[in-house]
Design a protein around this motif. Sequence first.
Motif, PDB file in Angstrom:
ATOM      1  N   LYS A   1      24.919 -54.933  -1.042  1.00 22.78           N
ATOM      2  CA  LYS A   1      24.221 -56.218  -1.061  1.00 22.78           C
ATOM      3  C   LYS A   1      24.070 -56.716  -2.502  1.00 22.78           C
ATOM      4  O   LYS A   1      24.202 -57.910  -2.772  1.00 22.78           O
TER       5      LYS A   1
ATOM      6  N   THR B   1      25.532 -60.107  -4.179  1.00 18.51           N
ATOM      7  CA  THR B   1      24.682 -61.031  -4.932  1.00 18.51           C
ATOM      8  C   THR B   1      25.258 -61.299  -6.324  1.00 18.51           C
ATOM      9  O   THR B   1      25.228 -62.433  -6.807  1.00 18.51           O
TER      10      THR B   1
ATOM     11  N   PHE C   1      24.098 -68.696  -6.872  1.00 19.54           N
ATOM     12  CA  PHE C   1      22.966 -67.783  -6.743  1.00 19.54           C
ATOM     13  C   PHE C   1      21.647 -68.543  -6.839  1.00 19.54           C
ATOM     14  O   PHE C   1      21.523 -69.498  -7.590  1.00 19.54           O
TER      15      PHE C   1
ATOM     16  N   THR D   1      17.927 -59.706  -4.318  1.00 19.88           N
ATOM     17  CA  THR D   1      18.958 -59.939  -3.313  1.00 19.88           C
ATOM     18  C   THR D   1      18.513 -60.937  -2.246  1.00 19.88           C
ATOM     19  O   THR D   1      19.235 -61.160  -1.276  1.00 19.88           O
TER      20      THR D   1
ATOM     21  N   ASP E   1      18.200 -64.029  -0.103  1.00 20.69           N
ATOM     22  CA  ASP E   1      19.094 -65.179   0.046  1.00 20.69           C
ATOM     23  C   ASP E   1      18.464 -66.272   0.908  1.00 20.69           C
ATOM     24  O   ASP E   1      19.119 -67.216   1.312  1.00 20.69           O
TER      25      ASP E   1
END
Length: 149
Positions: free
Chosen positions: A96, A100, A109, A129, A131
């Motif tokens: 993960k 990222t 990002f 991480t 989102d």
Amino acid sequence: MPTGTEKKSLGIMAIAGLAPYQEKPGEEYMGPAQLEHFKKILGAWRSQLRQEVDKTMNHMQDEAANFPDPVDRAAQEEEFSLELRARDRERKLIKKIEKTLQLIEDDDFGFCKECGIEIGIRRLEARPTADLCIDCKTLAEIKEKQLAG
Ligand SMILES: [Zn+2]
């Protein structure tokens, strides 16, 4: 017992040895300096997790041959399987983190993947991480509970 959430041992910022990001007045959200900041955090976090994985693997290799007694062996296997499960979680987390980092490379990002708004620097420092923005995350958790309930 560990729950479904990622365990909070050391704060990620402490692992990375970084202070919270200080925005300059009028600074653009996720400009180069901010992206660099999160790249450092994610990189430090990933190496820490990798070290954990390596440490366990070495530990298990050292110990694997040391218990000729079947009872001891069974206890050891139990311990190993717990450790392996923890390592499995860490490997997933590393994946993960890498995803990222790719988002940072793609200049994508820091924005909620559901609604597109800014996730926010403070939230991302606590959970790099992430989102989803806090609203979408809350909504997702409610839905999850309803499905599980
Ligand atoms: Zn959102």
